[in-house]
Write a protein that holds these residues in place. Structure first.
Motif, PDB file in Angstrom:
ATOM      1  N   GLU A  52      -4.808   5.991   1.309  1.00 11.58           N
ATOM      2  CA  GLU A  52      -5.594   6.175   2.528  1.00 11.58           C
ATOM      3  C   GLU A  52      -5.246   5.070   3.517  1.00 11.58           C
ATOM      4  OE1 GLU A  52      -7.296   8.641   3.330  1.00 11.58           O
ATOM      5  OE2 GLU A  52      -8.233   9.570   1.577  1.00 11.58           O
TER       6      GLU A  52
ATOM      7  N   ARG B 165     -12.393  17.667 -13.318  1.00 16.84           N
ATOM      8  CA  ARG B 165     -13.763  17.189 -13.101  1.00 16.84           C
ATOM      9  C   ARG B 165     -13.800  16.074 -12.059  1.00 16.84           C
ATOM     10  NH1 ARG B 165     -14.217  16.811 -18.989  1.00 16.84           N
ATOM     11  NH2 ARG B 165     -15.064  18.802 -19.724  1.00 16.84           N
TER      12      ARG B 165
ATOM     13  N   TRP C 166     -26.695  14.286 -10.360  1.00 16.31           N
ATOM     14  CA  TRP C 166     -26.816  15.736 -10.157  1.00 16.31           C
ATOM     15  C   TRP C 166     -26.193  16.476 -11.320  1.00 16.31           C
ATOM     16  CZ3 TRP C 166     -22.089  17.970 -10.229  1.00 16.31           C
ATOM     17  CH2 TRP C 166     -20.994  17.316  -9.640  1.00 16.31           C
TER      18      TRP C 166
ATOM     19  N   TYR D 175      -1.007   7.721  -9.471  1.00 14.94           N
ATOM     20  CA  TYR D 175      -2.054   6.887 -10.067  1.00 14.94           C
ATOM     21  C   TYR D 175      -2.273   7.294 -11.522  1.00 14.94           C
ATOM     22  CZ  TYR D 175      -6.560   4.661 -10.845  1.00 14.94           C
ATOM     23  OH  TYR D 175      -7.585   3.898 -11.355  1.00 14.94           O
TER      24      TYR D 175
ATOM     25  N   PHE E 297      -4.611   6.850  -3.394  1.00 17.23           N
ATOM     26  CA  PHE E 297      -4.644   5.418  -3.102  1.00 17.23           C
ATOM     27  C   PHE E 297      -3.701   5.068  -1.954  1.00 17.23           C
ATOM     28  CE2 PHE E 297      -6.667   5.644  -7.157  1.00 17.23           C
ATOM     29  CZ  PHE E 297      -7.633   4.650  -7.105  1.00 17.23           C
TER      30      PHE E 297
ATOM     31  N   LEU F 176     -21.044  20.880 -14.044  1.00 12.82           N
ATOM     32  CA  LEU F 176     -20.677  19.459 -14.058  1.00 12.82           C
ATOM     33  C   LEU F 176     -21.899  18.608 -13.775  1.00 12.82           C
ATOM     34  CD1 LEU F 176     -17.394  19.516 -11.915  1.00 12.82           C
ATOM     35  CD2 LEU F 176     -17.581  19.452 -14.396  1.00 12.82           C
ATOM     36  N   TYR F 177     -21.809  17.352 -14.115  1.00 15.79           N
ATOM     37  CA  TYR F 177     -22.857  16.412 -13.743  1.00 15.79           C
ATOM     38  C   TYR F 177     -22.215  15.116 -13.274  1.00 15.79           C
ATOM     39  CZ  TYR F 177     -21.852  14.080 -18.135  1.00 15.79           C
ATOM     40  OH  TYR F 177     -21.204  13.424 -19.152  1.00 15.79           O
ATOM     41  N   LYS F 178     -22.975  14.401 -12.508  1.00 15.99           N
ATOM     42  CA  LYS F 178     -22.498  13.104 -12.040  1.00 15.99           C
ATOM     43  C   LYS F 178     -23.688  12.164 -11.954  1.00 15.99           C
ATOM     44  CE  LYS F 178     -20.001  10.965  -8.155  1.00 15.99           C
ATOM     45  NZ  LYS F 178     -19.265  11.265  -6.895  1.00 15.99           N
TER      46      LYS F 178
ATOM     47  N   TYR G 276     -10.109  11.108  -5.441  1.00 15.76           N
ATOM     48  CA  TYR G 276     -10.071  10.183  -6.572  1.00 15.76           C
ATOM     49  C   TYR G 276      -8.691   9.562  -6.783  1.00 15.76           C
ATOM     50  CZ  TYR G 276     -10.937   8.334 -11.251  1.00 15.76           C
ATOM     51  OH  TYR G 276     -11.072   7.501 -12.320  1.00 15.76           O
TER      52      TYR G 276
ATOM     53  N   LYS H 129     -15.728  15.846  -8.430  1.00 13.67           N
ATOM     54  CA  LYS H 129     -16.748  14.846  -8.139  1.00 13.67           C
ATOM     55  C   LYS H 129     -16.355  13.940  -6.979  1.00 13.67           C
ATOM     56  CE  LYS H 129     -18.234  14.560 -12.951  1.00 13.67           C
ATOM     57  NZ  LYS H 129     -18.450  13.653 -14.093  1.00 13.67           N
ATOM     58  N   LEU H 130     -15.067  13.699  -6.864  1.00  9.76           N
ATOM     59  CA  LEU H 130     -14.580  12.815  -5.798  1.00  9.76           C
ATOM     60  C   LEU H 130     -13.153  13.285  -5.482  1.00  9.76           C
ATOM     61  CD1 LEU H 130     -15.315  10.194  -4.193  1.00  9.76           C
ATOM     62  CD2 LEU H 130     -13.964   8.957  -5.888  1.00  9.76           C
TER      63      LEU H 130
ATOM     64  N   GLN I  48     -12.050   0.150 -10.839  1.00  6.07           N
ATOM     65  CA  GLN I  48     -11.676   1.551 -10.986  1.00  6.07           C
ATOM     66  C   GLN I  48     -12.482   2.290  -9.952  1.00  6.07           C
ATOM     67  OE1 GLN I  48     -12.352   3.440 -14.703  1.00  6.07           O
ATOM     68  NE2 GLN I  48     -11.102   1.990 -15.826  1.00  6.07           N
ATOM     69  N   ARG I  49     -12.106   3.555  -9.709  1.00  7.13           N
ATOM     70  CA  ARG I  49     -12.937   4.331  -8.797  1.00  7.13           C
ATOM     71  C   ARG I  49     -14.396   4.277  -9.238  1.00  7.13           C
ATOM     72  NH1 ARG I  49     -10.711   5.356  -3.993  1.00  7.13           N
ATOM     73  NH2 ARG I  49      -8.943   6.782  -4.058  1.00  7.13           N
ATOM     74  N   GLU I  50     -14.590   4.305 -10.556  1.00  2.08           N
ATOM     75  CA  GLU I  50     -15.938   4.447 -11.102  1.00  2.08           C
ATOM     76  C   GLU I  50     -16.705   3.136 -11.195  1.00  2.08           C
ATOM     77  OE1 GLU I  50     -13.180   5.625 -12.457  1.00  2.08           O
ATOM     78  OE2 GLU I  50     -13.443   7.686 -13.195  1.00  2.08           O
TER      79      GLU I  50
ATOM     80  N   THR J 177      -5.818   1.967   5.845  1.00  2.68           N
ATOM     81  CA  THR J 177      -6.680   0.797   5.674  1.00  2.68           C
ATOM     82  C   THR J 177      -6.647  -0.069   6.922  1.00  2.68           C
ATOM     83  OG1 THR J 177      -4.892  -0.513   4.779  1.00  2.68           O
ATOM     84  CG2 THR J 177      -6.196   0.738   3.185  1.00  2.68           C
TER      85      THR J 177
ATOM     86  N   ILE K 105       0.852  -1.193   0.000  1.00  3.55           N
ATOM     87  CA  ILE K 105       0.000   0.000   0.000  1.00  3.55           C
ATOM     88  C   ILE K 105       0.878   1.230   0.000  1.00  3.55           C
ATOM     89  CG2 ILE K 105      -1.672   1.284   1.348  1.00  3.55           C
ATOM     90  CD1 ILE K 105      -3.026  -1.239   0.963  1.00  3.55           C
TER      91      ILE K 105
ATOM     92  N   TRP L  90     -20.265   4.917 -11.396  1.00  4.01           N
ATOM     93  CA  TRP L  90     -20.593   6.341 -11.571  1.00  4.01           C
ATOM     94  C   TRP L  90     -19.771   6.918 -12.704  1.00  4.01           C
ATOM     95  CZ3 TRP L  90     -16.732  10.038 -10.780  1.00  4.01           C
ATOM     96  CH2 TRP L  90     -15.630   9.645 -10.007  1.00  4.01           C
ATOM     97  N   PHE L  91     -20.254   8.016 -13.195  1.00  6.13           N
ATOM     98  CA  PHE L  91     -19.476   8.740 -14.193  1.00  6.13           C
ATOM     99  C   PHE L  91     -19.844  10.204 -14.143  1.00  6.13           C
ATOM    100  CE2 PHE L  91     -23.308   7.066 -16.153  1.00  6.13           C
ATOM    101  CZ  PHE L  91     -23.834   8.173 -16.807  1.00  6.13           C
TER     102      PHE L  91
ATOM    103  N   GLN M 158      -7.060  -0.329  -0.436  1.00  2.00           N
ATOM    104  CA  GLN M 158      -7.475   0.876  -1.156  1.00  2.00           C
ATOM    105  C   GLN M 158      -8.653   0.601  -2.078  1.00  2.00           C
ATOM    106  OE1 GLN M 158      -6.099   3.647  -0.264  1.00  2.00           O
ATOM    107  NE2 GLN M 158      -4.489   2.694   0.951  1.00  2.00           N
ATOM    108  N   LYS M 159      -8.839  -0.656  -2.452  1.00  2.00           N
ATOM    109  CA  LYS M 159      -9.876  -0.978  -3.421  1.00  2.00           C
ATOM    110  C   LYS M 159     -10.963  -1.903  -2.897  1.00  2.00           C
ATOM    111  CE  LYS M 159      -7.058  -0.200  -7.459  1.00  2.00           C
ATOM    112  NZ  LYS M 159      -6.877  -0.657  -8.824  1.00  2.00           N
TER     113      LYS M 159
END
Lengths: 664, 233
Positions: free
Chosen positions: A216, A203, B54, A257, A214, B28-30, A211, A207-208, B191-193, A218, A4, B232-233, B151-152
């Motif tokens: 964080e 973007r 949103w 990442y 990696f 933006l939108y999600k 994002y 949104k996150l 992936q995050r998404e 755990t 990690i 999500w996207f 992490q995942k």
């Protein structure tokens, strides 16, 4: 959990990331897009030399260019087909003419970072005088006298073009003999490349916001902590962060990442190479041309003698490592005594990746590449808490700073007290600090001014130490005292936040921000290496003849990490009135960082004379890193009329964390 | 009436939202499909969708939320919400608008008011108050936490509770705490998404709501294994 902390060395399962971080061996600028055979040849060379342009007359062409750093072809923004852009070598005293032609489909610009020049030549569209940017197909001619020497850089000030490759270095040879002697001279430009469209990066962050993080904490970190500190200790340690909805691993917004970190345009897999002969003195001009990445730089086996910061000579200081904030530059001298290769290792602040190069007497040699350091945690001081000041409950607003009452606990187990450790050390090494031996509480008052410890001579001639102590004792020993405003001291007045700092757009306010000049910063504290700090920086020449400031200006760096909004004093650029400064005045600017990120603050057109402890030797910088939850002050001689940009140099922060300055 | 009020609220909000912009704050939108899952039950396995979307700016957004349950090709439950969302605190948005229950029949309309955000200790909370025609008042609390194994690989416990002020036999809702759902989902973020997950979901109906369910021959409590995707996207 080394996998990690150290994703690069993860085995097998994460080839994608490995490729992202390391890049590909043949990465770099590729021919194509109708370019001639010369660049085709250049791309074929493994250790592509950066092009150097010399003289007083330059033609620079901004265009799109195919590149491939990760195995995926992408389009970059380049100057004369080169990424980084060519090194420009000037001579102090010359007048340079640069004809910049924009072949992009959008407006472009070039800003000469750190250069003292007329506003109209500064290259910031709509802020620099009479400069709307360089429209597609147009040529703009920059012409200005070169009034300084040293290491600088240039980059686009339009959109996200800097992220896509539009940055290069400037080396200006001094007119007078250089106080620094050396046999070889290399530019080491560090940068971050992403295959993503920078707008998509922005973007995603909106949104996150985590994002790209990696690292964080755990399950494995939790188990380790419980083993070391016990369940209660772990809870107490993390309680405040969780309550405040903050991550102690919020070190960098954009990481390995997506980034491939470059050294002079070379991927880490490839590695830039600089040749030397044993016994030579090599001058390395480190420039951080990244969009978002702070680098921690070292050369295992070599001491680095720092001789210049942001292009300006400083009194030499020998270190093992330094942190290079975005847009900062440091010149160092190294003298390899052995006939072997050395790795120049630059890991990102989040420990998500690195870039590297090799200094070698023989092109066939390389040296071992160190592992990434462990991922550090932000500490209480990084939140702007005075960790010693446990008696206070000045955070009425529970959202801002709950958990002050844990200061004492923290203290007793000795964790999370970076500033304290340093200062105590400094105090104990023989300097006379009568009155500091009155136990913790007394000390905690003193500690509200960490600058004090390393600034005794200044105190001696500026302030009365004894008086200050008495004044503090008289106040009940717990509350910070408002000292008489004296621009030449490190007065830690109680911090005031503007009403504009309260609202959904600001998630934190530092209520006890400290001067942390001698704090190497998160991840570098107590790492066993001698790390450069701002407290080490002293101008090579005396600055005693510079006038005292006429007035003070306090600016707070603010934001909401989760919403990914950034501002100054809670007001973003598009809503802010310009700062209006008077031509000829001397300003003292104090930044308070109300966020948990480092912000490299860059003032265009005028020097930032950084208060590092000795006002007779103020180092001059163009970019000043304001550490999380800290405060820092510098002086500005307002001697350049016109419009100037003043902003955080993190590309995805600067849209909001920005001010226009108008000097008249 | 409710519908009109809700539309008026959103319309008013629209004018505020479009004014705010700037290059730092692009439109933006999600779209977030929080759950798209199959639940194992004794009978036919229902397909459940829990999603929202949103569009807007940093501080002002329009939200759409939906929950749909389909069993045997029949929509058993379907709810949509159209909300204006305004940031009111660093971690909190105030949301107001219109909730429309399409299934079960008859359809119901509510004025929706709520707070959505991140509570201390990192709990994601969505708390809503719903004012319906004929004076029905509903309340819903949804709270979720994320525990990182790696992490995942992320474990997320979740609780949802619904309350109503009055019995509404037609749609099978009783006064007081009507139902509760406890979920535990383990997802792997490729992936995050995009993350597939497995989990377990426990539902229970209480009081009059339970009685209504019994009258219909339905279970009042169930433990279901779930498998689904989050995207999500």
């Amino acid at each position: 959990m080394s996998s990690i902390k150290n994703p690069i060395f993860e085995k097998g399962i994460n080839l994608t990331r490995r490729r992202f971080v390391q890049g590909i061996a043949m990465g770099g600028v590729f021919a194509g897009m109708g370019l001639g055979s010369r660049s085709l040849l250049a791309a074929a060379l493994k250790h592509q030399e950066l092009q150097t342009l010399r003289g007083t007359d330059f033609n620079l062409t901004i265009s799109e260019q195919a590149v491939n750093f990760t195995g995926v072809p992408r389009i970059a923004t380049t100057v004369n087909g080169s990424l980084p852009a060519p090194i420009l070598r000037w001579r102090e005293g010359d007048t340079v003419t640069l004809r910049v032609t924009n072949l992009l489909r959008e407006t472009s610009s070039i800003h000469w970072h750190g250069l003292i020049l007329p506003s109209a030549m500064d290259g910031v569209p709509d802020i620099a005088n009479d400069f709307p940017g360089i429209r597609p197909g147009e040529t703009f001619t920059y012409r200005f006298p070169v009034r300084q020497s040293g290491t600088y850089w240039y980059h686009s000030h339009s959109g996200f073009q800097e992220q896509t490759g539009l940055y290069g270095s400037i080396v200006i040879d001094p007119r007078e003999p250089d106080p620094v002697t050396y046999d070889r001279d290399y530019v080491v430009m560090l940068s971050d490349w992403t295959d993503e469209d920078p707008m998509d990066v922005y973007r995603k962050l909106k949104k996150l916001s985590h994002y790209y993080n990696f690292n964080e904490r755990t399950q494995a970190d939790l188990m380790k902590d419980i083993n070391v500190r016990g369940l209660a200790g772990t809870w107490n340690d993390r309680k405040m962060w969780n309550r405040m909805r903050m991550s102690q691993r919020d070190l960098s917004d954009v990481t390995g990442y997506t980034y491939t970190f470059l050294m002079n345009g070379q991927t880490p897999a490839n590695g830039w190479q600089g040749l030397f002969r044993k016994g030579e003195k090599i001058r390395l001009r480190f420039i951080n041309g990244s969009a978002m990445t702070f680098f921690d730089v070292r050369i295992p086996g070599l001491k680095m003698r720092v001789v210049a910061a942001d292009g300006q000579n400083v009194q030499p200081v020998s270190v093992d490592e330094f942190r290079l904030g975005v847009a900062e530059t440091y010149d160092v001298i190294v003298e390899p005594e052995d006939d072997r290769a050395y790795t120049i290792f630059a890991q990102d602040i989040a420990r998500s990746g690195y870039t590297r190069g090799t200094l070698t007497p023989n092109p066939g040699l390389t040296a071992a590449i160190p592992e990434l350091d462990p991922v550090p945690n932000l500490e209480h001081g990084d939140m702007g808490m005075n960790v010693m000041d446990h008696g206070q409950h000045q955070m009425a607003d529970g959202m801002t700073m709950p958990g002050m009452d844990h200061g004492q606990h923290q203290m007793s187990d000795g964790t999370a007290m970076p500033g304290m450790a340093h200062d105590q050390h400094q105090m104990s090494d023989g300097k006379t600090m009568a009155g500091m031996d009155h136990g913790q509480h007394q000390m905690s008052d003193g500690m509200a001014m960490p600058g004090m410890a390393h600034d005794q001579h200044q105190m001696a001639d500026g302030m009365n130490m004894q008086e200050m102590r008495l004044e503090k004792a008289g106040s009940g020993g717990m509350k910070p005292v408002s000292l008489k405003p004296n621009p030449s001291d490190f007065s830690a007045r109680p911090v005031q936040h503007a009403s504009t700092e309260y609202g959904p757009h600001v998630d934190m306010r530092a209520d006890a921000p400290q001067y942390r000049l001698d704090d190497p910063g998160v991840g570098l504290r107590g790492n066993g290496r001698r790390v450069l700090t701002y407290a080490d920086l002293r101008n090579l020449r005396t600055t005693h003849d510079q006038p005292d400031p006429d007035r003070e200006l306090e600016l707070h760096l603010t934001g909401n990490m989760g919403r990914y909004m950034w501002s100054i004093d809670g007001v973003k650029h598009s809503d802010a009135e310009p700062l209006r400064w008077k031509l000829g005045e001397r300003l003292r600017i104090t930044f308070v960082n109300d966020t948990m990120m480092n912000h490299p603050m860059h003032l265009h057109g005028m020097w930032s004379d950084l208060e590092t402890g000795d006002n007779n030797f103020l180092p001059r910088k163009h970019t000043v890193v304001v550490q999380p939850g800290s405060r820092i002050s510098y002086r500005v001689t307002v001697d350049a009329a016109g419009g100037w940009a003043y902003h955080c140099h993190l590309l995805y922060h600067m849209l909001g964390m920005f001010r226009t300055v108008i000097v008249a | 009436m409710i519908k009109k009020t809700a539309i008026a609220v959103t319309a008013l909000a629209l004018s505020t939202a479009v004014m705010a912009s700037g290059e730092d704050d692009p439109l933006l939108y999600k779209v977030m499909i929080d759950k798209l899952e199959v639940r194992s039950t004794d009978g036919p396995d229902p397909l459940v969708l829990d999603a929202d979307a949103w569009i807007g700016y940093d501080l002002n957004k329009f939200w759409f939320k939906t929950e749909v349950e389909v069993t045997d090709g029949r929509i058993e439950e379907a709810e949509v919400q159209f909300l204006y969302s305004r940031a009111i605190a660093p971690f909190w948005d105030f949301q107001a608008g219109w909730r429309h229950d399409i299934r079960p029949k008859p359809e119901r309309d509510y004025l929706a008011l709520g707070f959505k955000g991140l509570a201390p200790y990192l709990f994601e909370v969505d708390a809503g108050l719903f004012i319906g025609e004929s004076g029905q008042v509903g309340a819903r609390l949804d709270a979720e936490y994320e525990y990182l194994f790696t992490q995942k690989l992320i474990l997320s416990p979740e609780i949802e509770m619904n309350f109503y002020s009055k019995d509404d036999e037609e749609v099978g809702v009783g006064s007081g705490l009507s139902d509760m759902e406890l979920g535990l989902r383990l997802r792997y973020e490729i992936q995050r998404e995009f993350a597939p997950y497995i989990g377990v979901n426990w539902t229970k109906k209480f009081g009059q709501t339970a009685d209504f369910a019994r009258d219909e021959g339905e279970d009042t409590s169930d433990v279901q294994f779930v498998i689904g995707i989050r995207a999500w996207f």
